[in-house]
Motif scaffolding. Structure first.
Motif, short mmCIF file in Angstrom:
data_model
loop_
_atom_site.label_atom_id
_atom_site.label_comp_id
_atom_site.label_asym_id
_atom_site.label_seq_id
_atom_site.Cartn_x
_atom_site.Cartn_y
_atom_site.Cartn_z
N TYR A 106 0.91 -1.24 0.07
CA TYR A 106 0.18 -0.01 -0.02
C TYR A 106 0.81 1.30 0.07
CZ TYR A 106 -3.80 3.15 1.27
OH TYR A 106 -4.77 4.23 1.37
N LEU A 107 1.70 1.22 0.85
CA LEU A 107 2.73 2.38 1.05
C LEU A 107 3.48 2.57 -0.52
CD1 LEU A 107 3.76 1.84 4.75
CD2 LEU A 107 2.33 3.75 3.68
N LYS A 108 3.99 1.54 -0.81
CA LYS A 108 4.84 1.60 -2.03
C LYS A 108 4.07 2.58 -3.16
CE LYS A 108 8.07 -1.00 -4.92
NZ LYS A 108 8.47 -2.26 -5.33
N LYS A 109 2.77 2.32 -3.12
CA LYS A 109 1.86 3.10 -4.25
C LYS A 109 2.27 4.60 -3.99
CE LYS A 109 -0.24 -0.43 -6.43
NZ LYS A 109 -0.26 -0.64 -7.96
N LEU A 110 2.31 4.82 -2.60
CA LEU A 110 2.36 6.04 -2.38
C LEU A 110 3.77 6.60 -2.42
CD1 LEU A 110 -0.01 6.28 0.56
CD2 LEU A 110 -0.63 6.92 -1.87
N GLY A 111 4.74 5.80 -2.90
CA GLY A 111 6.11 6.26 -2.67
C GLY A 111 6.82 6.09 -1.71
N ILE A 112 6.39 5.33 -0.75
CA ILE A 112 7.28 4.89 0.63
C ILE A 112 7.56 3.66 0.90
CG2 ILE A 112 6.62 5.18 3.17
CD1 ILE A 112 4.58 7.10 2.57
N VAL A 113 8.91 3.47 1.13
CA VAL A 113 9.48 2.19 1.07
C VAL A 113 10.15 2.07 2.32
CG1 VAL A 113 9.61 1.85 -1.37
CG2 VAL A 113 11.44 3.17 -0.13
N ALA A 114 10.35 0.74 2.90
CA ALA A 114 10.91 0.35 3.93
C ALA A 114 12.34 0.61 3.77
CB ALA A 114 10.98 -0.92 4.22
N LYS A 115 13.12 1.19 4.92
CA LYS A 115 14.35 1.68 4.92
C LYS A 115 15.00 1.41 6.38
CE LYS A 115 13.78 6.58 5.21
NZ LYS A 115 14.18 7.92 4.33
N PRO A 116 16.30 1.25 6.74
CA PRO A 116 16.94 1.40 7.90
C PRO A 116 16.63 2.71 8.63
CG PRO A 116 18.52 0.38 6.45
CD PRO A 116 17.20 0.86 5.68
N SER A 117 16.39 2.73 10.05
CA SER A 117 16.15 4.23 10.40
C SER A 117 17.75 4.89 10.68
CB SER A 117 15.73 4.07 11.87
OG SER A 117 15.49 5.20 12.76
N ASN A 159 19.36 -0.66 12.95
CA ASN A 159 18.68 -1.95 13.07
C ASN A 159 17.23 -1.71 13.40
OD1 ASN A 159 21.01 -3.38 13.26
ND2 ASN A 159 21.32 -2.86 15.45
N TYR A 160 16.63 -0.59 13.19
CA TYR A 160 15.18 -0.48 13.32
C TYR A 160 14.61 -0.12 11.87
CZ TYR A 160 15.67 0.10 18.39
OH TYR A 160 15.87 -0.13 19.75
N LEU A 161 13.29 -0.59 11.76
CA LEU A 161 12.89 -0.26 10.39
C LEU A 161 12.10 1.05 10.45
CD1 LEU A 161 11.45 -1.26 7.66
CD2 LEU A 161 9.46 -2.15 9.04
N GLN A 162 12.19 1.92 9.34
CA GLN A 162 11.50 3.04 9.33
C GLN A 162 10.53 3.30 7.96
OE1 GLN A 162 13.87 6.71 9.51
NE2 GLN A 162 12.39 7.98 8.60
N LEU A 163 9.42 3.50 8.31
CA LEU A 163 8.41 3.60 6.96
C LEU A 163 7.72 4.82 7.25
CD1 LEU A 163 6.67 0.03 6.82
CD2 LEU A 163 7.88 1.25 4.98
N GLY A 164 8.20 5.91 6.15
CA GLY A 164 7.38 7.16 6.36
C GLY A 164 7.91 7.78 7.44
N LYS A 165 6.73 8.07 8.13
CA LYS A 165 7.01 9.14 9.46
C LYS A 165 7.43 8.21 10.69
CE LYS A 165 3.96 12.54 8.13
NZ LYS A 165 2.44 13.41 8.48
N ALA A 166 7.37 6.83 10.49
CA ALA A 166 7.47 6.01 11.66
C ALA A 166 8.84 5.09 11.77
CB ALA A 166 6.23 5.12 11.66
N VAL A 167 9.22 5.02 13.00
CA VAL A 167 10.51 4.37 13.15
C VAL A 167 9.83 3.18 14.15
CG1 VAL A 167 12.71 4.03 14.29
CG2 VAL A 167 12.31 6.08 12.90
#
Length: 746
Positions: A190-201, A206-214
């Motif tokens: 869903y987020l990829k459709k909005l241009g948001i992808v998972a990345k390291p914080s 070691n923490y996952l970051q998606l958009g505004k959230a860590v």
């Protein structure tokens, strides 16, 4: 500075001992895992108290209901029906489809059709069970989807009470392969459709970051947990609400084309069972196990909560649930232990010795309420702050202080008994009427003792020596008074006011008062021996006794009261005592009548006390017979004529005031305790006088003042009177002793 600190430590000793002790016990209990069930229960309660949030329209559940099972005629969808269902959903162009149904083997002729649907649906994600729960074993994914890489893990971590409070983002298989969880995989699509992808914080790789959230990884001791299995990448699940918090449509409604057009377009669709018979239900924080049957939430809806949490955090910044580091939690517990101890200790005696005070109760309740409010508001902001350990710290500190008060009540009572007798203490503390203001009329006997000339003696001594002298004197006196069941109403400097019959009237109140007085005079022998050993001057005591009706009770206000007696018999006892000389006991006519023949009278006289209209008879006691059999030893004093008359000046003492008139005379005879004065000025018996000797000393220094009481008028026709010394300065006592020795040897 050191003394101030020492005083401050003593004043707050209860807090300084209780707060760290209770905090330590609570922290140890928490570290041992004893508080986990209670803290998790409080955590669940915060969920139930939290206002409901709007339904997340981005997620739609297609549920297999009990009604669907009846219509279809079987508990599960066949491959053919499942393929048809997915095709109909694809027509409405959902962003992603999550298949929360285990399908590891083909189910019949529709298998090929279902395989083709799988292959033509790149946004379809299936599930597998990686580790299982309890007795469940791992379950393989659909082979086709597994080959396409469209498989995720549906495992849910269960707590000890079988509730789901956490969720996996990633799991690791036995062959060390990392599997993305079902909810995260769908949210990423869903987020990829909005241009948001998972990345390291950037904060922690070691923490996952998606958009505004860590997404901070759950640790084994986070929140209220202790040594919990934290394997995999787990997060605390921030539920959207209780069961049925998401839009749900039935499988048959989709198959029968009964859902509105575009109702699932650009949404995440979850296909799963919502029928109770399928037993794919779990307890959550919203499952209240205290009242009634706890509500359960279907597994597919728990996955919906995870997806909603990830989307809301990534897109809108909805708080993720976090917790403090352990050192900060320990400090938090200690702080509330200090609050509980401080409130309890500050107002520990505001309600009296025997009761925990109302301000303390209110303070503890306010502290508990404040703690709950802080923890709840913090929870609304996404922070799980410990509630049960600090609440126990508050309660434990309060209980410890209460226990201390209860324990020390005995000690306080013992200290209290140093100021009041045990009988008074028992009446004040243990009877309902004991602490009420007011009084009642009662006939009692009053004993008042006083040291003769003590003011003059104390003027020549340092204050510390005066206190030492009083303690030496009062210690045996209080023992004697207690032996005869007298109640010490007041200690006024060197004067002692004792009551007989103020609490419990007895027929022998007057007898015990006289026996007590004789015993007190006898005890003065050992008192003076002890004073002589420590280099202090000897003292003499006079005692006056009266019997009459007074008001007995608590006199004062609600803030300060005193258990005492009020009435004119007290004043008369004081007047009678003022007529005494050292070693003498004077009683009133009323007391003599109450005692009867067992009292031995040395002499009687009439006096006109100040403030009384008529003269009264008073009697000098020599002893008391009967069961007491106590008598004073009397040695007849012989007055020796001095070789040369000693000229004197004297003034009358009226109460506490010394008369201005200066009178003259001469001291012609002496004894150890008194003398004979020749003077043209007639002084009535029982008057006190202050005498100054008008003779030079060998050193040239002035002699001190001599105090005496007039005991009688000369009977040989000569103008003058007899005196009994009440205060003799040391230098003058030495001089008198030498004069008596010289006169006796003539």
């Amino acid at each position: 500075m050191r003394s101030k600190l020492k005083k401050l430590i003593w004043e707050w000793r209860g807090l300084l001992i209780t707060a760290p002790s209770i905090a330590g016990l609570v922290i140890i209990s928490r570290a041992a895992g004893l508080l986990v069930p209670f803290e998790l229960a409080a955590y669940d309660q915060f969920f139930r108290l939290r206002p409901l949030e709007p339904i997340d329209s981005r997620i739609v559940i297609v549920g297999m209901t009990e009604s669907d099972i009846q219509k279809i005629g079987r508990a599960t969808l066949s491959d053919e029906l499942l393929a048809e269902l997915i095709e109909k959903l694809k027509q409405q162009q959902p962003t992603a489809i999550g298949l929360d149904i285990f399908r590891d083997l083909p189910e019949g002729t529709g298998a090929q059709k279902l395989a083709k649907v799988f292959q033509s649906t790149p946004n379809l994600i299936g599930i597998r069970k990686v580790v299982g729960n309890g007795n469940d074993a791992p379950i393989n994914p659909p082979p086709v989807l597994n080959k396409l890489g469209q498989v995720s893990a549906s495992d849910l971590p269960l707590d000890a009470d079988n509730k789901i409070r956490r969720y996996f983002l990633y799991l690791q298989t036995k062959d060390s392969k990392i599997i993305t969880s079902f909810g995260l995989r769908l949210a990423e699509i869903y987020l990829k459709k909005l241009g948001i992808v998972a990345k390291p914080s950037a904060v922690n790789p070691n923490y996952l970051q998606l958009g505004k959230a860590v997404f901070i990884r759950f640790q084994e001791n986070d929140g209220g947990y202790v040594r919990t299995n934290a394997q995999g990448y787990q997060i605390l699940l921030n539920y959207k609400g209780p069961a049925n918090s998401f839009k749900t449509v039935s499988v048959t409604d989709v198959l029968d084309n009964k859902i509105p057009p575009d109702s699932i377009k650009k949404r995440i669709v979850l296909i799963g069972s919502t029928a109770q018979s399928k037993k794919d239900f779990f307890f959550t924080p919203y499952s209240n196990t205290l009242i009634g049957i706890p509500d359960e939430t279907s597994g597919v809806e728990i996955h919906a909560n995870v997806i909603s949490q990830i989307l809301s955090a990534a897109l809108e910044g909805r708080p993720l649930i976090q917790s403090w580091a352990e050192p900060l939690e320990f400090l938090w517990i200690f702080a509330w232990s200090v609050v509980g101890a401080a409130v309890s200790w500050k107002w520990r005696y505001a309600g009296g010795v025997a009761n925990f005070s109302f301000p303390s109760v209110v303070g503890i309740l306010l502290a508990g309420g404040s703690l709950f409010a802080i923890c709840y508001l913090a929870f609304l902001s996404g922070w799980w702050i410990p509630f049960v350990p600090p609440a126990l710290a508050i309660a434990g500190s309060a209980i410890a202080i209460i226990s201390y008060i209860a324990y020390s009540a005995g000690g306080i009572r013992q200290v209290f008994s140093r100021y009041l007798t045990d009988e008074v203490v028992a009446t004040l503390l243990e009877t309902p009427e004991g602490l009420k203001l007011g009084g009642e009329r009662r006939k009692i006997t009053i004993l008042l003792s006083d040291l003769r000339g003590f003011s003059a003696v104390s003027e020549r001594l340092p204050p510390e020596k005066v206190v030492e002298m009083l303690n030496i004197y009062l210690a045996p006196m209080t023992d004697v008074i207690a032996k005869y069941q007298g109640i010490i109403d007041d200690l006024i400097g060197d004067a002692v006011l004792v009551l007989f019959g103020s609490l419990t009237q007895r027929v022998d109140d007057a007898e015990r008062a006289i026996a007590c007085a004789v015993a007190m005079q006898q005890a003065m022998i050992s008192v003076n021996e002890q004073l002589e050993r420590v280099g202090l001057p000897k003292i003499q005591m006079g005692i006056g006794i009266n019997t009459g009706e007074v008001v007995v009770g608590n006199i004062g206000s609600q803030k300060h009261a005193k258990y005492t007696v009020i009435g004119s018999p007290i004043n008369l006892a004081s007047r009678i005592e003022s007529y005494t000389v050292g070693g003498e006991i004077l009683i009133s006519e009323a007391t003599l009548k109450d005692v009867g023949d067992i009292v031995q009278i040395h002499k009687s006289m009439e006096v006109q006390p100040k403030g009384f209209d008529e003269a009264i008879a008073i009697h000098e006691v020599n002893g008391i017979a009967g069961r007491y059999n106590l008598f004073l030893s009397r040695e007849e004093e012989i007055l020796i004529s001095v070789q040369e008359e000693i000229p004197i000046e004297f003034r009358l003492i009226q109460g506490k005031r010394i008369d201005d008139r200066l009178l003259t005379g001469s001291l012609v005879k002496l004894s150890v305790n008194g003398g004979e004065v020749r003077s043209q000025y007639l002084v009535e018996p029982l008057n006190n006088i202050k005498i100054k000797l008008l003779i030079p000393t060998e050193t040239g220094e002035k002699l001190g003042d001599l105090y005496a009481k007039v005991t009688g008028i000369l009977t040989d026709g000569t103008a003058g009177f007899y005196i009994r010394f009440t205060v003799v300065p040391p230098d003058m006592a030495t001089m008198f002793s030498r004069m008596i020795t010289d006169a006796s040897g003539r």
